[in-house]
Design a protein around this motif. Structure first.
Motif, mmCIF file in Angstrom:
data_model
loop_
_atom_site.group_PDB
_atom_site.id
_atom_site.type_symbol
_atom_site.label_atom_id
_atom_site.label_comp_id
_atom_site.label_asym_id
_atom_site.label_seq_id
_atom_site.Cartn_x
_atom_site.Cartn_y
_atom_site.Cartn_z
ATOM 1 N N UNK A 39 0.848 -1.199 0.000
ATOM 2 C CA UNK A 39 0.000 0.000 0.000
ATOM 3 C C UNK A 39 0.881 1.245 0.000
ATOM 4 N N UNK A 40 0.277 2.372 -0.298
ATOM 5 C CA UNK A 40 0.952 3.667 -0.191
ATOM 6 C C UNK A 40 1.038 3.993 1.306
ATOM 7 N N UNK A 41 2.064 4.716 1.760
ATOM 8 C CA UNK A 41 2.149 5.056 3.185
ATOM 9 C C UNK A 41 0.879 5.685 3.767
ATOM 10 N N UNK A 42 0.135 6.440 2.951
ATOM 11 C CA UNK A 42 -1.114 7.042 3.454
ATOM 12 C C UNK A 42 -2.193 5.987 3.701
ATOM 13 N N UNK A 43 -2.010 4.798 3.119
ATOM 14 C CA UNK A 43 -2.979 3.720 3.297
ATOM 15 C C UNK A 43 -2.832 2.974 4.602
ATOM 16 N N UNK A 44 -1.742 3.243 5.324
ATOM 17 C CA UNK A 44 -1.582 2.700 6.669
ATOM 18 C C UNK A 44 -2.104 3.773 7.606
ATOM 19 N N UNK A 45 -3.120 3.438 8.374
ATOM 20 C CA UNK A 45 -3.741 4.419 9.263
ATOM 21 C C UNK A 45 -3.312 4.153 10.697
ATOM 22 N N UNK A 46 -2.789 5.203 11.324
ATOM 23 C CA UNK A 46 -2.385 5.112 12.730
ATOM 24 C C UNK A 46 -3.623 5.319 13.591
ATOM 25 N N UNK A 47 -3.779 4.462 14.593
ATOM 26 C CA UNK A 47 -4.821 4.670 15.596
ATOM 27 C C UNK A 47 -4.127 5.217 16.831
ATOM 28 N N UNK A 48 -4.433 6.452 17.165
ATOM 29 C CA UNK A 48 -3.857 7.069 18.352
ATOM 30 C C UNK A 48 -4.929 7.118 19.432
#
Length: 157
Positions: A39-48
């Motif tokens: 995936x593109x880096x933006x496709x990895x979503x961080x959950x904070x």
């Protein structure tokens, strides 16, 4: 308490949320993780997990190539103070260790705030356990958790 992957799968099923959990090698950077997942880096979503001053929490979902914007998030939430909790407090609040946190299967059903940039995307995120990622349709996740969608991120510095 069931193992984290089991909790994630059970919670997703209970909400009618289709997820795909994948085992993955350890990545040392966002670009490396994105390449491993295809995936593109933006496709990895961080959950904070974010702590409010009244000792309650919320989840902020932010694209991997962006950073949380504290002023924007405070404005959307309607508070003057938010912060990231200590790792042990994050674990206590969610049942997940930092780096694995996801709203799905959290031990507490905290409100979810999703950055508007994930709308319409298939995203990868933590899966509750180290060495795993889960894929989910962001719109389905937003609907399943009645998430508030807003501009809550900024360019990463």
């Amino acid at each position: 308490m069931p193992d984290p992957l089991h909790r994630v799968n059970e919670a997703a099923a209970a909400r009618g949320l289709a997820i795909e959990v994948r085992e993955r090698p350890v990545a040392n950077s966002l670009p490396e993780a994105a390449a491993l997942l295809g995936v593109h880096p933006s496709g990895i979503v961080k959950t904070l997990v974010v702590k409010r001053s009244d000792d309650t929490y919320l989840f902020a979902l932010v694209p991997g190539d962006r950073a949380i914007s504290w002023p924007k998030l405070r404005a959307v939430v309607g508070v003057n103070k938010l912060r990231l909790p200590e790792p042990e407090r994050a674990l206590e609040a969610t049942g997940y260790e930092r780096g694995t946190i996801v709203p799905i299967g959290s031990t507490h059903d905290w409100p979810v705030y999703a950055d508007e940039r994930i709308v319409g995307e298939r995203i990868a995120m933590g899966a509750g356990a180290h060495g795993y990622s889960l894929f989910v349709d962001a719109d389905a996740l937003i609907a399943a958790y009645s998430a508030t969608v807003a501009d809550i991120s900024q360019e990463a510095s």
